[in-house]
Design an enzyme around this catalytic site. Sequence first.
Site, PDB file in Angstrom:
ATOM      1  N   ASP A  30       0.672  -1.271   0.058  1.00 51.18           N
ATOM      2  CA  ASP A  30       0.072   0.023  -0.070  1.00 51.18           C
ATOM      3  C   ASP A  30       1.072   1.400  -0.083  1.00 51.18           C
ATOM      4  OD1 ASP A  30      -1.686   2.143   0.928  1.00 51.18           O
ATOM      5  OD2 ASP A  30      -2.983   0.469   1.661  1.00 51.18           O
ATOM      6  N   ILE A  31       0.707   2.290  -0.728  1.00 52.79           N
ATOM      7  CA  ILE A  31       1.359   3.616  -0.996  1.00 52.79           C
ATOM      8  C   ILE A  31       1.143   4.313   0.218  1.00 52.79           C
ATOM      9  CG2 ILE A  31       1.801   3.287  -3.621  1.00 52.79           C
ATOM     10  CD1 ILE A  31      -0.376   5.628  -3.637  1.00 52.79           C
ATOM     11  N   HIS A  99     -10.887  -5.339  -2.615  1.00 48.82           N
ATOM     12  CA  HIS A  99      -9.538  -5.619  -2.007  1.00 48.82           C
ATOM     13  C   HIS A  99      -9.386  -5.909  -0.682  1.00 48.82           C
ATOM     14  CE1 HIS A  99     -10.330  -1.048  -1.534  1.00 48.82           C
ATOM     15  NE2 HIS A  99      -9.318  -1.265  -0.637  1.00 48.82           N
TER      16      HIS A  99
END
Length: 134
Positions: A30-31, A99
Amino acid sequence: MENCIFCKIANGEIPSNTLYEDDDFRVILDIEPATKGHALILPKKHFANLYEIDDERASKVLLVAKQMATKMQKALNCDGLNVVQNNGVAAGQTVFHFHMHLVPRYEQDDAGLDMPNKKAADYDLKEVAAQIIG
């Protein structure tokens, strides 16, 4: 889905830090991580949420989650791990492509996942069960 950012990432159109990939899924870091190692499991086919994903992929996503969680625990030496999947705005979903979050947890990481608990007496559990099962 044409303008879905997660479709583009899952299908390699947008670069990512990929941890795992097969014909159905891509797992990426995850950014905007909640903790070190926070990852997302993205199906390559678009499903808006859990209600839409087909049974085969819904079953497989938990196997992928288990495989990745095991690797993450060994590699990151985390103290625990949350598996989180949100459906709808009220549940915190912000990207409308199914997700699953894998969030490694560390003692005193302050990441939180607060869900205030209510006493069962606040609800008639038999009535709720009857509503759900019909």
